[in-house]
Design an enzyme around this catalytic site. Structure first.
Site, short mmCIF file in Angstrom:
data_model
loop_
_atom_site.label_atom_id
_atom_site.label_comp_id
_atom_site.label_asym_id
_atom_site.label_seq_id
_atom_site.Cartn_x
_atom_site.Cartn_y
_atom_site.Cartn_z
N ARG A 147 14.61 -1.21 5.21
CA ARG A 147 13.72 -1.43 4.07
C ARG A 147 14.55 -1.93 2.89
O ARG A 147 15.70 -1.54 2.73
CB ARG A 147 13.00 -0.14 3.66
CG ARG A 147 12.01 0.39 4.69
CD ARG A 147 11.55 1.78 4.27
NE ARG A 147 10.60 2.36 5.20
CZ ARG A 147 9.30 2.41 4.99
NH1 ARG A 147 8.79 1.90 3.88
NH2 ARG A 147 8.49 2.97 5.86
N LYS A 168 -0.79 8.19 3.08
CA LYS A 168 -1.02 6.77 3.24
C LYS A 168 -1.98 6.49 4.40
O LYS A 168 -2.06 5.36 4.88
CB LYS A 168 0.31 6.05 3.43
CG LYS A 168 1.20 6.13 2.19
CD LYS A 168 2.35 5.16 2.22
CE LYS A 168 3.45 5.61 3.14
NZ LYS A 168 4.62 4.71 3.06
N PRO A 181 0.82 -1.22 0.00
CA PRO A 181 0.00 0.00 0.00
C PRO A 181 0.85 1.27 0.00
O PRO A 181 1.66 1.49 0.89
CB PRO A 181 -0.80 -0.13 1.31
CG PRO A 181 -0.76 -1.58 1.67
CD PRO A 181 0.57 -2.06 1.18
N GLU A 182 0.68 2.07 -1.05
CA GLU A 182 1.30 3.39 -1.11
C GLU A 182 0.20 4.38 -1.46
O GLU A 182 -0.99 4.03 -1.42
CB GLU A 182 2.46 3.38 -2.10
CG GLU A 182 3.49 2.31 -1.75
CD GLU A 182 4.85 2.47 -2.41
OE1 GLU A 182 5.15 3.56 -2.93
OE2 GLU A 182 5.63 1.49 -2.38
#
Length: 284
Positions: A262, A51, A2-3
């Site tokens: 990340r 977001k 999800p972005e």
């Protein structure tokens, strides 16, 4: 993952299913709000902010949720089987006579006063997909810390809201620099073009069922060797998730390393700039 584009699509689905309808069921499965009952209240609207998701409800209340890595909202018709995951992963249920919205694996779920939404989203920079988008403000915030690695700066929602790890990696590739290059070391004119490209990429994907960044003819990406057309039709992303596979531009193997916990993907042939010490190939 999800972005900003995915969250906007989720907000649109939820708005279409819930807005203007009275809730016939509400179930918030987090300890702090487990006793809250929204039944009988009308959902006013569902809005994306970066977001974050804001579901505004009659009586001055807002249900704030964030999907982070793998959260999701699913909408079901009456009697339809819920398929978003096992029951223990459900964090919220909002239903009216026509639809049921179920939130799975939501790491953030809180009920707050609509007048106090700034507590949840007030820190965000300009939203790439929102009416408040301001490229000059976003550029100024990015330049405020010239020593910061570009990848980290793009992911900081206080600079500009909506970019996640996929877009970060793809934008760095399109700018022809590694995610570890300091913002202040970018060649003249690249950062303003990158901010513009970020907005155009998210807008191009806001209504697409599958995100793609290999739409170079639409976006006028920075000059470089052409993408090989025979590969392009099969590939939706340039570098993200493509470790060890050949670059669509130069054929070099895509590399992978951690950046601030990340995964960061880049092409050693197309992207210039620093890389993590000791990384000579794929670390996956």
């Amino acid at each position: 993952m999800p972005e900003g584009d995915t969250v906007l699509q989720t907000a649109t689905r939820l708005h279409e299913a819930l807005a203007g309808q009275m809730l016939t069921r509400s179930d918030l499965r987090v300890p702090r709000f487990a006793t809250a009952d929204l039944t009988g209240r009308t959902v006013l609207d569902v809005t994306a902010r970066g977001k974050h998701l804001l579901t505004r409800i009659e009586g001055g209340l807002t249900l704030h949720s964030h999907l982070r890595m793998d959260g999701s909202w699913r909408v079901y018709a009456p009697g339809e089987r819920w398929r978003g995951g096992p029951g223990h992963q459900i964090r919220a249920v909002l239903a009216n006579a026509e639809h049921t919205a179920v939130g799975y694996r939501l790491p953030v779920l809180e009920l707050l006063r609509t007048s106090e939404e700034s507590r949840a989203v007030g820190h965000l920079g300009p939203d790439l997909l929102g009416p408040d988008w301001n490229p000059g403000l976003a550029l100024g915030r990015l330049l405020a810390a010239p020593e910061r690695p570009l990848g980290e700066a793009l992911l900081d929602q206080r600079n500009l809201a909506g970019i996640g790890n996929v877009y970060m990696c793809e934008l760095c590739f399109l700018a022809r620099v590694t995610p570890w290059l300091p913002v202040g070391a970018l060649p003249d004119g690249v950062l303003p073009r990158l901010v513009t490209l970020a907005e155009r990429l998210l807008h191009a994907n806001r209504d697409r069922p599958t995100r793609t960044t290999t739409i170079t003819s639409e976006l006028r990406t920075p000059p470089g060797p052409p993408v090989r057309a025979t590969v392009r039709v099969q590939e939706r992303l340039y570098v993200y998730g493509r470790a060890r596979r050949p670059c669509l531009r130069c054929g070099a193997p895509i590399r992978l390393a951690d950046q601030d916990d990340r995964p960061a993907y880049w092409c050693p042939g197309c992207q210039s700039g620093p890389t993590p010490q000791g990384v000579s190939g794929d670390t996956s």
